[in-house]
Design a protein around this motif. Sequence first.
Motif, PDB file in Angstrom:
ATOM      1  N   SER A 178      43.501   9.509   1.412  1.00 37.81           N
ATOM      2  CA  SER A 178      44.625  10.440   1.325  1.00 37.81           C
ATOM      3  C   SER A 178      44.904  11.290   2.567  1.00 37.81           C
ATOM      4  N   HIS A 179      44.228  11.046   3.666  1.00 38.01           N
ATOM      5  CA  HIS A 179      44.594  11.790   4.891  1.00 38.01           C
ATOM      6  C   HIS A 179      43.924  11.163   6.110  1.00 38.01           C
ATOM      7  N   GLU A 180      44.683  10.372   6.845  1.00 38.97           N
ATOM      8  CA  GLU A 180      44.176   9.782   8.086  1.00 38.97           C
ATOM      9  C   GLU A 180      45.302   9.823   9.117  1.00 38.97           C
ATOM     10  N   HIS A 181      44.943   9.472  10.340  1.00 40.26           N
ATOM     11  CA  HIS A 181      45.948   9.342  11.401  1.00 40.26           C
ATOM     12  C   HIS A 181      45.767   7.943  11.963  1.00 40.26           C
ATOM     13  N   VAL A 182      46.552   7.003  11.498  1.00 37.03           N
ATOM     14  CA  VAL A 182      46.262   5.616  11.846  1.00 37.03           C
ATOM     15  C   VAL A 182      47.175   5.029  12.922  1.00 37.03           C
ATOM     16  N   GLU A 237      49.366   8.778   5.787  1.00 41.78           N
ATOM     17  CA  GLU A 237      49.456   9.029   7.235  1.00 41.78           C
ATOM     18  C   GLU A 237      49.852  10.485   7.406  1.00 41.78           C
ATOM     19  N   ALA A 238      48.886  11.297   7.857  1.00 39.15           N
ATOM     20  CA  ALA A 238      49.110  12.735   7.933  1.00 39.15           C
ATOM     21  C   ALA A 238      49.821  13.082   9.221  1.00 39.15           C
ATOM     22  N   HIS A 239      51.021  13.621   9.098  1.00 38.09           N
ATOM     23  CA  HIS A 239      51.632  14.202  10.277  1.00 38.09           C
ATOM     24  C   HIS A 239      52.154  13.140  11.245  1.00 38.09           C
ATOM     25  N   VAL A 292      55.636  16.678   3.417  1.00 37.72           N
ATOM     26  CA  VAL A 292      55.805  17.208   4.769  1.00 37.72           C
ATOM     27  C   VAL A 292      54.547  17.979   5.131  1.00 37.72           C
ATOM     28  N   LYS A 293      54.019  17.667   6.303  1.00 37.63           N
ATOM     29  CA  LYS A 293      52.773  18.287   6.753  1.00 37.63           C
ATOM     30  C   LYS A 293      53.070  19.586   7.486  1.00 37.63           C
ATOM     31  N   ILE A 294      52.478  20.657   7.000  1.00 37.02           N
ATOM     32  CA  ILE A 294      52.501  21.912   7.747  1.00 37.02           C
ATOM     33  C   ILE A 294      51.050  22.387   7.834  1.00 37.02           C
ATOM     34  N   GLU A 333      45.523  20.156   2.443  1.00 34.59           N
ATOM     35  CA  GLU A 333      44.846  19.107   3.209  1.00 34.59           C
ATOM     36  C   GLU A 333      43.499  19.658   3.677  1.00 34.59           C
ATOM     37  N   HIS A 334      42.437  18.957   3.374  1.00 28.89           N
ATOM     38  CA  HIS A 334      41.053  19.295   3.740  1.00 28.89           C
ATOM     39  C   HIS A 334      40.373  20.220   2.722  1.00 28.89           C
ATOM     40  N   ALA A 335      40.671  21.551   2.732  1.00 29.00           N
ATOM     41  CA  ALA A 335      39.973  22.504   1.856  1.00 29.00           C
ATOM     42  C   ALA A 335      38.467  22.456   2.105  1.00 29.00           C
ATOM     43  N   SER A 379      38.763  10.999   5.406  1.00 24.29           N
ATOM     44  CA  SER A 379      37.842  11.211   6.532  1.00 24.29           C
ATOM     45  C   SER A 379      38.539  11.804   7.740  1.00 24.29           C
ATOM     46  N   ASP A 380      39.878  11.938   7.683  1.00 24.91           N
ATOM     47  CA  ASP A 380      40.656  12.471   8.803  1.00 24.91           C
ATOM     48  C   ASP A 380      40.246  11.807  10.124  1.00 24.91           C
ATOM     49  N   GLY A 381      39.933  10.540  10.051  1.00 23.33           N
ATOM     50  CA  GLY A 381      39.650   9.780  11.275  1.00 23.33           C
ATOM     51  C   GLY A 381      38.192   9.762  11.712  1.00 23.33           C
TER      52      GLY A 381
HETATM   53 ZN   LIG Z   1      44.418  15.347   9.981  1.00 31.05          ZN
END
Ligand SMILES: [Zn+2]
Length: 530
Positions: free
Chosen positions: A54-58, A220-222, A282-284, A366-368, A429-431
Amino acid sequence: MSVDPEETVAEAVAVRAGKILRVGSNEEIDALAKSSAKVIDLGGRTLLPGFVDSHEHVMRRGLMMDWVNCRSPPVETIQDIIDGLASKAAGKPEGEWVVGSWFDETKLSDGRWPTRYDLDEASDRHPIYLGRAGGHTAVANSLALEATGITKDTPQPEGGHIGMDESGEPTGRLDEIAAMNMVRGRIPQPDAEETVRLMVENWSTIEEMLLSWGITTVHEAHIKAPEALAYQELDRVGRMRTRVGLMLDGMAPYKGYATGDLARQGLRTGFGWSDRLYVIGVKIGVDGAMGSLTASLREPYANDPENYGINRVTQEELTRETVELHGAGNRACIHAIGDWAIDIALNAVEEAVDSAPREDHRHRIEHAGYVRPDQLERMARLGVAVSASIGFCHPIGDSHIAALGEDRLCGYYPMKSFQEHGIVAGGNSDGFGENWPITGIAGCVTRRSSGGEYLCREQAISVMDAIRAYTVNGAFLEGTEDEKGSLKPGKLADMVVLDRDILTVDPLDIVNTRVLMTVVGGEVVYERDS
Ligand SMILES: [Zn+2]
């Protein structure tokens, strides 16, 4: 395992037109299978719904293919980093930049940071820029400093720091974006068109990696315009195999699109090009990262007692953006790692929900990364969902123990508490690290770092619940839990086959699990050679 609420263990699954037709025993499915049906014998191996990360930058990884990966493991020493950079430099004409990434000094046996002089050993004819894991620090070699004009007389940039030795000479170390960008800004960048071309060209390598880890949907975050264009092109020519949910870039302080513009354009959560590519929010964002001590905390860092981290936006700014997104029918995906940042995020969501009550908005944190007990109550009351970076636990949990200290560890990605409060939490894993979903599931179950330390075992959850975090909960986070995330007739036939039964293996062995086969929409898209 179907990951339905009854926790059915099925022997066989029948698929038609990309969807699950039936889940049952071998006999039941055999009887159903027409002679023309394709039958895949799994030999009793474990079949799960495909993983939703649920949150990566690919996509932007496509721009890093030329970079030297200095990640540990396998990198153990500064000499390993030098060797890697040297062999890249050897293949490049003199004067061309060499970029390394992902080093982590806490994992090097040298017990110190690499310096410009170390990197000079790799090459004194190529400018070298070496980024640290986490993206908030870097090291440059002497030629790169020279090219940038950084000397002992250079004033410190606002919001960043150039490392200097006792004699005042720059050491090569660059802290925070302001200092890093002085050097990084000199590296020639491809223009917008070339950027899109490179990402499209390299997508299959990246997608193969995702599929080999069993990821059938990734958030895909952001994403910025070039990534969006690359995805659209790939979807247009039918090259998307993994499903990708996009968080549009609404980070106004980072020159993202103003959320107000997005609202006016009418690009809503749920808008999609196909079932492989769609907008999920939308990512903020609020704060930085825990490993680089920039996540914002109410009490200071255990290993830096004057430091409370950094908030990049004011409460007013974040509230305004969140209210605007909420009003326009968009999901706010708010980056907040420390408890201070989470307070700001929850204040913003509360204001939004009060301004226009809406059931089931599923705004996300996102994260927490560090959550206080009172915040759990508030998250539950506001209906906030969490994309938890529990995938950090194994690869970089050790540095987070140092940052938070023992006393706060039970608030570290508190998966058990989320569950007890009825807060839906997916995993990511946020990458960081590799084999993301499996590593994250291992983190959920063991709470153990790669260094063998435990990050509050009371927050461990069962293997089945950990699988839920990476399947149906991830689907909930994008609003598709009726379409995917479990093996149920009518749902999309997204599945993975694992090399061991993770429900029964020694929990410490879960992290070694490998994906043998990945299926998206009934089509086998990855098979491990064995
Ligand atoms: Zn991220």
